[in-house]
Design a protein around this motif. Sequence first.
Motif, PDB file in Angstrom:
ATOM      1  N   SER A 235      -6.011   5.663 -11.518  1.00  0.00           N
ATOM      2  CA  SER A 235      -7.102   6.599 -11.790  1.00  0.00           C
ATOM      3  C   SER A 235      -7.082   6.949 -13.268  1.00  0.00           C
ATOM      4  O   SER A 235      -6.060   6.784 -13.956  1.00  0.00           O
TER       5      SER A 235
ATOM      6  N   GLN B 107       2.155   7.926  -7.940  1.00  0.00           N
ATOM      7  CA  GLN B 107       1.741   9.220  -8.490  1.00  0.00           C
ATOM      8  C   GLN B 107       2.896  10.202  -8.521  1.00  0.00           C
ATOM      9  O   GLN B 107       3.074  10.925  -9.514  1.00  0.00           O
ATOM     10  N   ARG B 108       3.697  10.234  -7.464  1.00  0.00           N
ATOM     11  CA  ARG B 108       4.858  11.133  -7.427  1.00  0.00           C
ATOM     12  C   ARG B 108       5.889  10.701  -8.459  1.00  0.00           C
ATOM     13  O   ARG B 108       6.490  11.538  -9.144  1.00  0.00           O
TER      14      ARG B 108
ATOM     15  N   VAL C 201       0.833  -1.201   0.000  1.00  0.00           N
ATOM     16  CA  VAL C 201       0.000   0.000   0.000  1.00  0.00           C
ATOM     17  C   VAL C 201       0.868   1.251   0.000  1.00  0.00           C
ATOM     18  O   VAL C 201       0.647   2.189  -0.776  1.00  0.00           O
ATOM     19  N   VAL C 202       1.885   1.266   0.840  1.00  0.00           N
ATOM     20  CA  VAL C 202       2.779   2.421   0.909  1.00  0.00           C
ATOM     21  C   VAL C 202       3.593   2.518  -0.382  1.00  0.00           C
ATOM     22  O   VAL C 202       3.763   3.608  -0.945  1.00  0.00           O
ATOM     23  N   TYR C 203       4.083   1.393  -0.839  1.00  0.00           N
ATOM     24  CA  TYR C 203       4.883   1.373  -2.076  1.00  0.00           C
ATOM     25  C   TYR C 203       4.081   1.942  -3.240  1.00  0.00           C
ATOM     26  O   TYR C 203       4.555   2.789  -3.995  1.00  0.00           O
ATOM     27  N   ASP C 204       2.841   1.481  -3.403  1.00  0.00           N
ATOM     28  CA  ASP C 204       2.003   1.948  -4.512  1.00  0.00           C
ATOM     29  C   ASP C 204       1.644   3.416  -4.389  1.00  0.00           C
ATOM     30  O   ASP C 204       1.398   4.088  -5.396  1.00  0.00           O
ATOM     31  N   SER C 205       1.615   3.922  -3.140  1.00  0.00           N
ATOM     32  CA  SER C 205       1.229   5.322  -2.934  1.00  0.00           C
ATOM     33  C   SER C 205       2.257   6.283  -3.536  1.00  0.00           C
ATOM     34  O   SER C 205       1.945   7.443  -3.793  1.00  0.00           O
ATOM     35  N   TYR C 206       3.474   5.804  -3.766  1.00  0.00           N
ATOM     36  CA  TYR C 206       4.512   6.659  -4.357  1.00  0.00           C
ATOM     37  C   TYR C 206       4.404   6.739  -5.873  1.00  0.00           C
ATOM     38  O   TYR C 206       5.118   7.529  -6.494  1.00  0.00           O
TER      39      TYR C 206
ATOM     40  N   LEU D 164       0.854  -3.486  -8.957  1.00  0.00           N
ATOM     41  CA  LEU D 164      -0.080  -2.444  -9.355  1.00  0.00           C
ATOM     42  C   LEU D 164      -0.335  -2.567 -10.854  1.00  0.00           C
ATOM     43  O   LEU D 164       0.600  -2.651 -11.651  1.00  0.00           O
TER      44      LEU D 164
ATOM     45  N   ASP E 117      -4.277   9.320 -14.019  1.00  0.00           N
ATOM     46  CA  ASP E 117      -2.952   8.712 -14.053  1.00  0.00           C
ATOM     47  C   ASP E 117      -2.779   7.845 -15.301  1.00  0.00           C
ATOM     48  O   ASP E 117      -1.685   7.794 -15.875  1.00  0.00           O
TER      49      ASP E 117
END
Length: 199
Positions: free
Chosen positions: A145, A18-19, A11-16, A139, A148
């Motif tokens: 989205s 977008q950046r 979850v944390v890995y995928d959150s990056y 992912l 994205d």
Amino acid sequence: APPNIDRTSKVVYDSYFQRWLRCKANMAVGRQTRMLGLGVHALTPHAKAICGGADAVSRAVRSEPFGSSRGGIGVAEGDCAFRLAKWTLENSVYFFGLSEERCLSERLFSKMFRLHFTNNRGLAAAPTQGKGGHKGAQLTFQQLSSADQQLLRERNRHDVRLYNLACTLFKARLKAFGVSRADYSCGHGRCMELHDSRL
């Protein structure tokens, strides 16, 4: 990238992502265009002929990532980068395979070079080796989205064009070397649907 990113949760890995996608110096953007196109620019007279002038070649080589910085279709550096990579793919790459067509790629390789995969190599490898060795869920494009997805296509538009060309060339080579999906029981892999009417 943050420290220890490879040891964090999915979850944390995928959150990056977008950046990472929006990073202007992201060298993964246009990676195939860069790999196939940069080698040709050294042949200056040849590159000039492909791109229609030294200025276009110079802008494409200086842009970062190669041919992607403000280099969309219709912009000199983007079009030049794509044309250089396209020329390389069509004229200098004797063999390539497609990840999603592993079976047919191996059969084509065997036909072209008269070599065969043995000793638990290639298709005979255990399902835990190679791609099968990735146990964690990855992912997917469909999970992104719509914004994205659009940005990913936009930033990699030249790679998408090259992929579509590669699929066309791959199918032509299969036919030329008499490699048939039915003959080798290669299942139903196919080129991914990356076609875009705007490309």
